[in-house]
Design a protein around this motif. Structure first.
Motif, PDB file in Angstrom:
ATOM      1  N   ASN A  30      11.125 -17.482  -1.307  1.00 38.59           N
ATOM      2  CA  ASN A  30      10.519 -18.212  -2.411  1.00 38.59           C
ATOM      3  C   ASN A  30      10.103 -19.586  -1.900  1.00 38.59           C
ATOM      4  O   ASN A  30      10.946 -20.384  -1.502  1.00 38.59           O
ATOM      5  CB  ASN A  30      11.531 -18.347  -3.562  1.00 38.59           C
ATOM      6  N   PRO A  31       8.791 -19.897  -1.916  1.00 36.87           N
ATOM      7  CA  PRO A  31       8.336 -21.174  -1.378  1.00 36.87           C
ATOM      8  C   PRO A  31       8.554 -22.369  -2.305  1.00 36.87           C
ATOM      9  O   PRO A  31       8.302 -23.505  -1.908  1.00 36.87           O
ATOM     10  CB  PRO A  31       6.842 -20.935  -1.143  1.00 36.87           C
ATOM     11  N   LEU A  32       9.024 -22.141  -3.523  1.00 41.32           N
ATOM     12  CA  LEU A  32       9.221 -23.242  -4.468  1.00 41.32           C
ATOM     13  C   LEU A  32      10.527 -23.977  -4.210  1.00 41.32           C
ATOM     14  O   LEU A  32      11.555 -23.358  -3.958  1.00 41.32           O
ATOM     15  CB  LEU A  32       9.259 -22.723  -5.900  1.00 41.32           C
ATOM     16  N   SER A  33      10.469 -25.285  -4.347  1.00 41.30           N
ATOM     17  CA  SER A  33      11.710 -26.046  -4.352  1.00 41.30           C
ATOM     18  C   SER A  33      12.375 -25.819  -5.706  1.00 41.30           C
ATOM     19  O   SER A  33      11.695 -25.489  -6.692  1.00 41.30           O
ATOM     20  CB  SER A  33      11.416 -27.536  -4.158  1.00 41.30           C
ATOM     21  N   PRO A  34      13.679 -25.990  -5.794  1.00 39.67           N
ATOM     22  CA  PRO A  34      14.342 -25.828  -7.096  1.00 39.67           C
ATOM     23  C   PRO A  34      13.757 -26.756  -8.165  1.00 39.67           C
ATOM     24  O   PRO A  34      13.608 -26.350  -9.323  1.00 39.67           O
ATOM     25  CB  PRO A  34      15.805 -26.161  -6.799  1.00 39.67           C
ATOM     26  N   ALA A  35      13.390 -27.972  -7.780  1.00 39.81           N
ATOM     27  CA  ALA A  35      12.828 -28.920  -8.749  1.00 39.81           C
ATOM     28  C   ALA A  35      11.476 -28.438  -9.271  1.00 39.81           C
ATOM     29  O   ALA A  35      11.195 -28.519 -10.477  1.00 39.81           O
ATOM     30  CB  ALA A  35      12.693 -30.301  -8.116  1.00 39.81           C
ATOM     31  N   GLU A  36      10.623 -27.936  -8.370  1.00 36.93           N
ATOM     32  CA  GLU A  36       9.316 -27.441  -8.806  1.00 36.93           C
ATOM     33  C   GLU A  36       9.470 -26.203  -9.679  1.00 36.93           C
ATOM     34  O   GLU A  36       8.791 -26.052 -10.699  1.00 36.93           O
ATOM     35  CB  GLU A  36       8.421 -27.138  -7.602  1.00 36.93           C
ATOM     36  N   ALA A  37      10.395 -25.330  -9.329  1.00 36.61           N
ATOM     37  CA  ALA A  37      10.628 -24.126 -10.125  1.00 36.61           C
ATOM     38  C   ALA A  37      11.078 -24.508 -11.533  1.00 36.61           C
ATOM     39  O   ALA A  37      10.594 -23.941 -12.522  1.00 36.61           O
ATOM     40  CB  ALA A  37      11.672 -23.238  -9.453  1.00 36.61           C
ATOM     41  N   GLY A  43      -5.524 -22.379 -22.699  1.00 37.61           N
ATOM     42  CA  GLY A  43      -5.351 -23.705 -22.109  1.00 37.61           C
ATOM     43  C   GLY A  43      -3.932 -23.915 -21.623  1.00 37.61           C
ATOM     44  O   GLY A  43      -3.702 -24.479 -20.541  1.00 37.61           O
ATOM     45  N   ARG A  44      -2.958 -23.458 -22.400  1.00 36.27           N
ATOM     46  CA  ARG A  44      -1.565 -23.584 -21.969  1.00 36.27           C
ATOM     47  C   ARG A  44      -1.277 -22.673 -20.770  1.00 36.27           C
ATOM     48  O   ARG A  44      -0.509 -23.042 -19.877  1.00 36.27           O
ATOM     49  CB  ARG A  44      -0.624 -23.292 -23.137  1.00 36.27           C
ATOM     50  N   LEU A  45      -1.883 -21.488 -20.731  1.00 38.17           N
ATOM     51  CA  LEU A  45      -1.720 -20.629 -19.546  1.00 38.17           C
ATOM     52  C   LEU A  45      -2.273 -21.311 -18.301  1.00 38.17           C
ATOM     53  O   LEU A  45      -1.673 -21.242 -17.223  1.00 38.17           O
ATOM     54  CB  LEU A  45      -2.412 -19.285 -19.767  1.00 38.17           C
ATOM     55  N   ARG A  46      -3.418 -21.980 -18.444  1.00 31.17           N
ATOM     56  CA  ARG A  46      -3.977 -22.733 -17.315  1.00 31.17           C
ATOM     57  C   ARG A  46      -3.030 -23.837 -16.874  1.00 31.17           C
ATOM     58  O   ARG A  46      -2.911 -24.126 -15.683  1.00 31.17           O
ATOM     59  CB  ARG A  46      -5.331 -23.345 -17.687  1.00 31.17           C
ATOM     60  N   SER A  47      -2.347 -24.466 -17.828  1.00 33.04           N
ATOM     61  CA  SER A  47      -1.443 -25.565 -17.466  1.00 33.04           C
ATOM     62  C   SER A  47      -0.278 -25.072 -16.611  1.00 33.04           C
ATOM     63  O   SER A  47       0.256 -25.830 -15.803  1.00 33.04           O
ATOM     64  CB  SER A  47      -0.943 -26.287 -18.716  1.00 33.04           C
ATOM     65  N   ILE A  48       0.110 -23.804 -16.773  1.00 28.10           N
ATOM     66  CA  ILE A  48       1.170 -23.253 -15.922  1.00 28.10           C
ATOM     67  C   ILE A  48       0.684 -23.195 -14.478  1.00 28.10           C
ATOM     68  O   ILE A  48       1.368 -23.651 -13.562  1.00 28.10           O
ATOM     69  CB  ILE A  48       1.605 -21.849 -16.403  1.00 28.10           C
ATOM     70  N   VAL A  49      -0.495 -22.656 -14.264  1.00 26.43           N
ATOM     71  CA  VAL A  49      -1.047 -22.564 -12.911  1.00 26.43           C
ATOM     72  C   VAL A  49      -1.236 -23.960 -12.323  1.00 26.43           C
ATOM     73  O   VAL A  49      -0.921 -24.209 -11.159  1.00 26.43           O
ATOM     74  CB  VAL A  49      -2.380 -21.787 -12.911  1.00 26.43           C
ATOM     75  N   ASP A  50      -1.733 -24.888 -13.131  1.00 28.72           N
ATOM     76  CA  ASP A  50      -1.954 -26.254 -12.649  1.00 28.72           C
ATOM     77  C   ASP A  50      -0.658 -26.972 -12.285  1.00 28.72           C
ATOM     78  O   ASP A  50      -0.683 -27.956 -11.545  1.00 28.72           O
ATOM     79  CB  ASP A  50      -2.701 -27.075 -13.706  1.00 28.72           C
ATOM     80  N   ALA A  51       0.464 -26.512 -12.801  1.00 30.97           N
ATOM     81  CA  ALA A  51       1.740 -27.178 -12.551  1.00 30.97           C
ATOM     82  C   ALA A  51       2.268 -26.938 -11.141  1.00 30.97           C
ATOM     83  O   ALA A  51       3.109 -27.695 -10.663  1.00 30.97           O
ATOM     84  CB  ALA A  51       2.775 -26.718 -13.578  1.00 30.97           C
ATOM     85  N   ARG A 102      -2.492 -25.967  -4.258  1.00 34.34           N
ATOM     86  CA  ARG A 102      -3.431 -26.769  -5.048  1.00 34.34           C
ATOM     87  C   ARG A 102      -4.804 -26.887  -4.375  1.00 34.34           C
ATOM     88  O   ARG A 102      -5.833 -26.807  -5.040  1.00 34.34           O
ATOM     89  CB  ARG A 102      -2.841 -28.146  -5.314  1.00 34.34           C
ATOM     90  N   GLU A 103      -4.818 -27.035  -3.069  1.00 33.44           N
ATOM     91  CA  GLU A 103      -6.098 -27.207  -2.359  1.00 33.44           C
ATOM     92  C   GLU A 103      -6.912 -25.918  -2.292  1.00 33.44           C
ATOM     93  O   GLU A 103      -8.081 -25.930  -1.922  1.00 33.44           O
ATOM     94  CB  GLU A 103      -5.872 -27.779  -0.958  1.00 33.44           C
ATOM     95  N   HIS A 104      -6.322 -24.792  -2.663  1.00 33.68           N
ATOM     96  CA  HIS A 104      -7.019 -23.503  -2.624  1.00 33.68           C
ATOM     97  C   HIS A 104      -7.406 -22.984  -4.003  1.00 33.68           C
ATOM     98  O   HIS A 104      -7.868 -21.859  -4.120  1.00 33.68           O
ATOM     99  CB  HIS A 104      -6.142 -22.447  -1.925  1.00 33.68           C
ATOM    100  N   ARG A 105      -7.205 -23.774  -5.018  1.00 36.60           N
ATOM    101  CA  ARG A 105      -7.475 -23.312  -6.379  1.00 36.60           C
ATOM    102  C   ARG A 105      -8.961 -23.167  -6.628  1.00 36.60           C
ATOM    103  O   ARG A 105      -9.799 -23.777  -5.976  1.00 36.60           O
ATOM    104  CB  ARG A 105      -6.910 -24.308  -7.392  1.00 36.60           C
ATOM    105  N   TYR A 106      -9.263 -22.359  -7.644  1.00 38.27           N
ATOM    106  CA  TYR A 106     -10.648 -22.231  -8.077  1.00 38.27           C
ATOM    107  C   TYR A 106     -11.173 -23.586  -8.531  1.00 38.27           C
ATOM    108  O   TYR A 106     -10.423 -24.410  -9.044  1.00 38.27           O
ATOM    109  CB  TYR A 106     -10.759 -21.271  -9.261  1.00 38.27           C
ATOM    110  N   GLU A 107     -12.478 -23.772  -8.393  1.00 38.35           N
ATOM    111  CA  GLU A 107     -13.098 -24.970  -8.934  1.00 38.35           C
ATOM    112  C   GLU A 107     -13.054 -24.902 -10.453  1.00 38.35           C
ATOM    113  O   GLU A 107     -12.837 -23.852 -11.051  1.00 38.35           O
ATOM    114  CB  GLU A 107     -14.540 -25.067  -8.441  1.00 38.35           C
ATOM    115  N   HIS A 108     -13.270 -26.035 -11.102  1.00 35.06           N
ATOM    116  CA  HIS A 108     -13.162 -26.147 -12.554  1.00 35.06           C
ATOM    117  C   HIS A 108     -13.995 -25.086 -13.271  1.00 35.06           C
ATOM    118  O   HIS A 108     -13.522 -24.442 -14.212  1.00 35.06           O
ATOM    119  CB  HIS A 108     -13.577 -27.546 -12.997  1.00 35.06           C
ATOM    120  N   GLU A 109     -15.229 -24.874 -12.837  1.00 33.26           N
ATOM    121  CA  GLU A 109     -16.109 -23.901 -13.494  1.00 33.26           C
ATOM    122  C   GLU A 109     -15.556 -22.483 -13.381  1.00 33.26           C
ATOM    123  O   GLU A 109     -15.652 -21.696 -14.314  1.00 33.26           O
ATOM    124  CB  GLU A 109     -17.526 -23.959 -12.912  1.00 33.26           C
ATOM    125  N   MET A 110     -14.983 -22.155 -12.227  1.00 30.72           N
ATOM    126  CA  MET A 110     -14.399 -20.829 -12.042  1.00 30.72           C
ATOM    127  C   MET A 110     -13.179 -20.647 -12.949  1.00 30.72           C
ATOM    128  O   MET A 110     -12.986 -19.588 -13.527  1.00 30.72           O
ATOM    129  CB  MET A 110     -13.994 -20.620 -10.582  1.00 30.72           C
TER     130      MET A 110
END
Length: 105
Positions: free
Chosen positions: A41-48, A72-80, A85-93
């Protein structure tokens, strides 16, 4: 994979939910093939914990009469997630993929 979040996470690309297919061959035994290493699991406990709190809030506030807010709330989970982060879809996508109204896509 993070069981508490029920999400697959790539160590560089972050949250990964674009499953396509799995093929299972009944009765095929391949003892000479090496087993892949157990995924970590690549997440730190704090990030998880931070992402889990956002995810729980999303589902507690789910409202079947307001799909735009739900997406919008589902998007906020991914954004968290920090990882990927540097590989995410652009805003329009992101707008396209998380648009609940198929006619507006």
């Amino acid at each position: 994979y993070d069981a508490s979040l029920q999400r697959s996470l790539h160590k560089a690309l972050g949250p990964w939910i674009a499953y396509r297919a799995v093929i299972v061959f009944s009765g095929v035994i391949a003892p000479r093939l090496p087993r892949p290493p157990e995924p970590t699991n690549p997440l730190s406990p704090a990030e998880a914990q931070r992402v889990l709190a956002i995810q729980q809030d999303c589902f507690l506030r789910w409202d079947d009469s307001d799909e735009q807010a739900n997406w919008g709330r589902l998007r906020s989970i991914v954004d968290a997630f920090e990882i990927g982060r540097e590989h995410r879809y652009e805003h329009e996508m992101m707008q396209f993929h998380y648009e609940p109204d198929a006619h507006r896509r």
